[in-house]
Scaffold this motif. Structure first.
Motif, short mmCIF file in Angstrom:
data_model
loop_
_atom_site.label_atom_id
_atom_site.label_comp_id
_atom_site.label_asym_id
_atom_site.label_seq_id
_atom_site.Cartn_x
_atom_site.Cartn_y
_atom_site.Cartn_z
N VAL A 287 14.42 -13.73 2.54
CA VAL A 287 14.65 -12.81 1.42
C VAL A 287 15.25 -11.53 1.97
CG1 VAL A 287 12.82 -13.77 -0.03
CG2 VAL A 287 12.30 -11.87 1.50
N SER A 288 16.17 -10.95 1.21
CA SER A 288 16.85 -9.75 1.70
C SER A 288 17.05 -8.75 0.58
CB SER A 288 18.21 -10.12 2.30
OG SER A 288 19.12 -10.50 1.27
N MET A 289 17.29 -7.52 1.00
CA MET A 289 17.74 -6.48 0.09
C MET A 289 18.80 -5.65 0.77
SD MET A 289 14.59 -3.69 0.04
CE MET A 289 15.51 -2.50 -0.95
N ILE A 290 19.67 -5.05 -0.04
CA ILE A 290 20.69 -4.13 0.48
C ILE A 290 20.13 -2.72 0.41
CG2 ILE A 290 23.01 -3.22 0.15
CD1 ILE A 290 23.76 -5.88 -1.12
N ASP A 291 20.35 -1.96 1.46
CA ASP A 291 19.88 -0.57 1.49
C ASP A 291 20.81 0.29 0.63
OD1 ASP A 291 18.83 1.87 2.04
OD2 ASP A 291 19.19 1.83 4.20
N GLN A 292 20.48 0.40 -0.65
CA GLN A 292 21.27 1.17 -1.61
C GLN A 292 20.51 2.42 -2.03
OE1 GLN A 292 23.39 -1.40 -4.61
NE2 GLN A 292 21.92 -2.93 -3.92
N PRO A 293 21.21 3.45 -2.49
CA PRO A 293 20.52 4.67 -2.91
C PRO A 293 19.44 4.43 -3.96
CG PRO A 293 22.88 5.06 -2.76
CD PRO A 293 22.67 3.59 -2.54
N GLU A 294 19.68 3.49 -4.87
CA GLU A 294 18.74 3.23 -5.95
C GLU A 294 17.46 2.53 -5.48
OE1 GLU A 294 22.89 3.38 -7.52
OE2 GLU A 294 21.88 2.33 -5.88
N THR A 295 17.53 1.88 -4.31
CA THR A 295 16.39 1.07 -3.86
C THR A 295 15.88 1.44 -2.47
OG1 THR A 295 17.92 -0.60 -2.96
CG2 THR A 295 17.16 -0.90 -5.25
N HIS A 296 16.50 2.41 -1.83
CA HIS A 296 16.12 2.77 -0.46
C HIS A 296 14.63 3.07 -0.33
CE1 HIS A 296 16.52 4.41 3.60
NE2 HIS A 296 15.76 5.41 3.19
N HIS A 297 14.07 3.70 -1.33
CA HIS A 297 12.65 4.10 -1.28
C HIS A 297 11.70 2.90 -1.35
CE1 HIS A 297 13.55 3.62 -5.55
NE2 HIS A 297 12.25 3.50 -5.77
N GLU A 298 12.23 1.71 -1.62
CA GLU A 298 11.39 0.53 -1.76
C GLU A 298 11.42 -0.40 -0.55
OE1 GLU A 298 11.44 0.05 -6.63
OE2 GLU A 298 12.31 -1.52 -5.38
N ILE A 299 12.09 0.00 0.51
CA ILE A 299 12.23 -0.90 1.66
C ILE A 299 10.86 -1.32 2.21
CG2 ILE A 299 12.98 -1.04 4.07
CD1 ILE A 299 15.47 0.52 3.30
N ALA A 300 9.97 -0.37 2.43
CA ALA A 300 8.64 -0.69 2.96
C ALA A 300 7.88 -1.61 2.00
CB ALA A 300 7.85 0.58 3.22
N ASP A 301 7.96 -1.34 0.71
CA ASP A 301 7.27 -2.17 -0.29
C ASP A 301 7.86 -3.57 -0.33
OD1 ASP A 301 5.64 -0.07 -1.00
OD2 ASP A 301 6.90 0.57 -2.67
N PHE A 302 9.17 -3.67 -0.10
CA PHE A 302 9.82 -4.98 -0.08
C PHE A 302 9.27 -5.85 1.04
CE2 PHE A 302 13.37 -7.89 0.88
CZ PHE A 302 13.62 -8.40 -0.39
N PHE A 303 9.12 -5.26 2.22
CA PHE A 303 8.54 -6.00 3.34
C PHE A 303 7.10 -6.39 3.04
CE2 PHE A 303 12.18 -4.50 5.66
CZ PHE A 303 12.36 -5.42 6.67
N THR A 304 6.32 -5.49 2.48
CA THR A 304 4.93 -5.79 2.15
C THR A 304 4.84 -6.93 1.15
OG1 THR A 304 4.28 -3.49 2.55
CG2 THR A 304 2.80 -4.83 1.20
#
Length: 319
Positions: free
Chosen positions: A174-191
């Motif tokens: 599973v992946s996400m792109i580091d975008q301004p709208e979602t950058h703050h959720e990177i840690a939560d995405f991993f969790t």
């Protein structure tokens, strides 16, 4: 995992392999989504756009040309799951011993297709999810449905364990792109995913070779500080018509075109004069203005020593 800082390649890394480490197949140009930084919503409004999928016989021609040392990544200038023959394509390739990775948004993944993909011995399925919450997802992935996507991913994981047992052969990424709208959720995405998926990773945002304006990205032309782009030693791109491009950011632009698998094989194109000349231009800081690379700022996103093929092979070795 987040991509590292760019570094200059070693002399050994600048020697092309006999076969391309990866072949990216844009199996279709159709997509039900309208993601905010994707060229698809723009391209499908252009006069020359014709929605089309790769026919099964042409896919078989491509698979027949490939080496078992190459990874086939089925992706798209669209959504691969719209292609009716997709499970047959995967099965044909895996039967030949080719490692196959499928990248998808997961939106239209039905239970029937899930079962067919798992039974076809698909090696990797890579879900591009791009957010950890429904609110952020809806900002970047237009015309999608967050709850449906998450339900489809969870169901895939359930069926994988049901069909393939305790040591499943199909790895889930599973992946996400580091975008301004979602950058703050990177840690939560991993969790959210690290205990369920086989790999969780974050991809850097790029400009699609300047197609999508980005204030933070500026090309450096032929400056000595520019690093030869790893893409040229790492992959080829084939579209649904069999056209071969040297860059996945080309999106059908003629300046990235190298040939067609109906006239030359993948190996011939990979080792051909045209691509070797582009490599030499990158090494010598002599990129002409007429090709895609000259004004492209995205070489920074493709760091040496950190390719997708590398981590895919590491996952295979662990299993």
């Amino acid at each position: 995992m987040v991509e590292g800082e760019p570094r200059f390649p070693t002399t050994e890394e600048l020697v092309p392999t006999k076969y391309p480490p990866q072949v990216l197949l844009d199996v279709t140009n159709r997509c039900p989504l309208s993601c905010i930084r994707c060229p698809v919503p723009i391209l499908r409004k252009e006069p020359g756009y014709h929605p089309s999928d790769m026919p099964l016989p042409l896919f078989q021609k491509l698979a027949d040309q490939m080496s078992n040392s190459s990874i086939l990544t089925i992706t798209g200038d669209g959504e691969p799951l719209v292609v009716r023959d997709l499970p047959k394509m995967v099965h044909y390739a895996t039967e030949k011993g080719i490692t196959v990775r499928l990248i998808t948004s997961g939106l239209i993944l039905s239970e029937r297709v899930t079962r067919e993909l798992l039974e076809s011995q698909l090696d990797f399925i890579d879900f591009s999810l791009d957010a950890a919450t429904e609110e952020s997802y809806n900002q970047v992935r237009l015309d999608s449905n967050y709850r449906k996507v998450i339900g489809n991913v969870n169901r895939f994981l359930e069926l994988r364990n049901e069909i393939q047992g305790e040591n499943p052969t199909t790895k889930v990424l599973v992946s996400m792109i580091d975008q301004p709208e979602t950058h703050h959720e990177i840690a939560d995405f991993f969790t959210l995913w690290q205990n369920r998926a086989d790999r969780v990773y974050v991809r850097p945002l790029h400009s699609v070779a300047g197609y999508v304006p980005m204030e933070s990205r500026k090309d450096v032309g032929n400056s000595p500080s520019r690093i030869p782009c790893r893409i040229l030693w790492d992959r080829l791109v084939v579209n649904h018509k069999g056209d071969v491009y040297f860059c996945p950011l080309g999106w059908g632009r003629k300046e990235a075109l190298l040939g067609n698998i109906n006239q030359e094989t993948i190996q011939e194109i990979w080792n051909g004069d045209s691509l070797n000349q582009i490599r030499e231009n990158h090494i010598g800081h002599n990129i002409p203005g007429g090709i895609l690379c000259h004004n492209c700022p995205d070489w920074r996103s493709f760091t040496w020593g950190d390719s997708s093929g590398q981590y895919l092979r590491e996952l295979l070795e662990k299993s």
